[in-house]
Enzyme design. Sequence first.
Site, mmCIF file in Angstrom:
data_model
loop_
_atom_site.group_PDB
_atom_site.id
_atom_site.type_symbol
_atom_site.label_atom_id
_atom_site.label_comp_id
_atom_site.label_asym_id
_atom_site.label_seq_id
_atom_site.Cartn_x
_atom_site.Cartn_y
_atom_site.Cartn_z
ATOM 1 N N ASN A 1 50.649 100.992 -36.893
ATOM 2 C CA ASN A 1 52.049 101.668 -37.094
ATOM 3 C C ASN A 1 51.874 103.024 -36.957
ATOM 4 O OD1 ASN A 1 54.532 102.004 -37.963
ATOM 5 N ND2 ASN A 1 54.152 101.397 -40.360
ATOM 6 N N LYS B 1 54.274 104.985 -37.267
ATOM 7 C CA LYS B 1 55.416 105.735 -38.037
ATOM 8 C C LYS B 1 55.969 107.149 -36.912
ATOM 9 C CE LYS B 1 53.367 104.128 -42.172
ATOM 10 N NZ LYS B 1 53.104 104.658 -43.717
ATOM 11 N N HIS C 1 59.791 97.775 -43.646
ATOM 12 C CA HIS C 1 59.038 98.621 -44.065
ATOM 13 C C HIS C 1 59.398 99.262 -45.335
ATOM 14 C CE1 HIS C 1 55.743 101.860 -44.473
ATOM 15 N NE2 HIS C 1 55.040 100.946 -43.540
ATOM 16 N N GLU D 1 59.107 102.408 -46.386
ATOM 17 C CA GLU D 1 59.873 103.603 -45.833
ATOM 18 C C GLU D 1 61.190 103.299 -45.483
ATOM 19 O OE1 GLU D 1 56.480 104.899 -43.198
ATOM 20 O OE2 GLU D 1 55.032 105.000 -45.184
ATOM 21 N N GLU E 1 52.443 94.755 -48.275
ATOM 22 C CA GLU E 1 51.902 96.413 -48.361
ATOM 23 C C GLU E 1 52.219 96.846 -49.699
ATOM 24 O OE1 GLU E 1 51.638 98.288 -44.249
ATOM 25 O OE2 GLU E 1 53.502 98.424 -44.917
ATOM 26 N N GLY F 1 49.260 105.120 -47.710
ATOM 27 C CA GLY F 1 49.026 106.705 -47.361
ATOM 28 C C GLY F 1 48.341 107.353 -48.609
ATOM 29 N N SER G 1 46.512 101.926 -46.812
ATOM 30 C CA SER G 1 45.137 102.723 -46.913
ATOM 31 C C SER G 1 44.001 101.974 -46.363
ATOM 32 C CB SER G 1 45.005 103.206 -48.267
ATOM 33 O OG SER G 1 45.942 104.100 -48.583
HETATM 34 P P1 PGA Z 1 48.667 103.669 -44.344
HETATM 35 O O1 PGA Z 1 50.278 102.848 -43.917
HETATM 36 O O2 PGA Z 1 47.516 102.786 -43.440
HETATM 37 O O3 PGA Z 1 48.714 105.205 -43.808
HETATM 38 O O4 PGA Z 1 48.361 103.499 -45.773
HETATM 39 C C1 PGA Z 1 50.449 101.605 -43.726
HETATM 40 C C2 PGA Z 1 51.945 101.351 -43.314
HETATM 41 O O5 PGA Z 1 52.562 101.951 -44.070
HETATM 42 O O6 PGA Z 1 52.164 100.408 -42.765
#
Ligand code: PGA
Length: 250
Positions: free
Chosen positions: A7, A9, A94, A96, A164, A170, A213
């Site tokens: 992903n 983003k 997601h 976000e 998630e 992140g 992460s």
């Molecule tokens: P990350 O993001 O691996 O940077 O924690 C995962 C995601 O949001 O899909």
Amino acid sequence: MTVIIANWKMNKGLEGSLDFAADLHNLINKKAVNCQVVLCPSFPYLYVVSKIISDGLIKLGAQDCSFKESGAYTGDVSASMLKDSGCDYVILGHSERRIYHNETSPVIKQKAEKAHLYGLTTIICVGETSLEKEKGQTFTVIEDQLKNSLPLSLSEENIIIAYEPVWAIGTGKNPSVREINKVHAHIKDFVKDFTKLHGLLLEKDVKIVYGGSVNPNNCKEILSIANVNGLLVGGASLVSEDFYNILIKA
Ligand code: PGA
């Protein structure tokens, strides 16, 4: 088969997206990996990236789609446009998007229904915030998200659930192996009850992937958890060698 999804983003421009896709394709071509790989670039680059990975070694996914089929929805991108652009997958709900675009589970369900109409596999994201975790609400939050976002068009082939935890995205923090296993087992049971309740007969379990992460150092341990069928990777999917290092451990 284990599925590993990148992903990106809102990262990488045209050149970066093309270079990554070409590099990764070369690496996998030289030494095959034992998993299904899915790249999810930003909308404008989907079609050009699809041309680089057109032999099917790597699949293409988008990061969202519209809840409507077509029409006066400025800024939206429909499921049929994604299919036209070479996508086989789409990430939906997601955190976000739930946070910055106020996306609710019923809207995510509508998006998933549209995606299924066009043969896309939906990667539906669920997960609790740190506050919800502290209050012991992880299961109820996830159940509520699943109950309201899973479409009745679901099958074992067209849906993947991504657990998630919002607090792990992140941040460099991960739940313990035990915690991931418990939540994934709970999701698995929930989906079984949900499909039974709605008279849907699934021959196989729906895949449940973990995200938050994930990196080349912790991926092996997470992938070894019984109920983990793959990974959704953000930050560590931005450098082709790092991402390949995750793929070869699957
Ligand atoms: P990350 O993001 O691996 O940077 O924690 C995962 C995601 O949001 O899909």
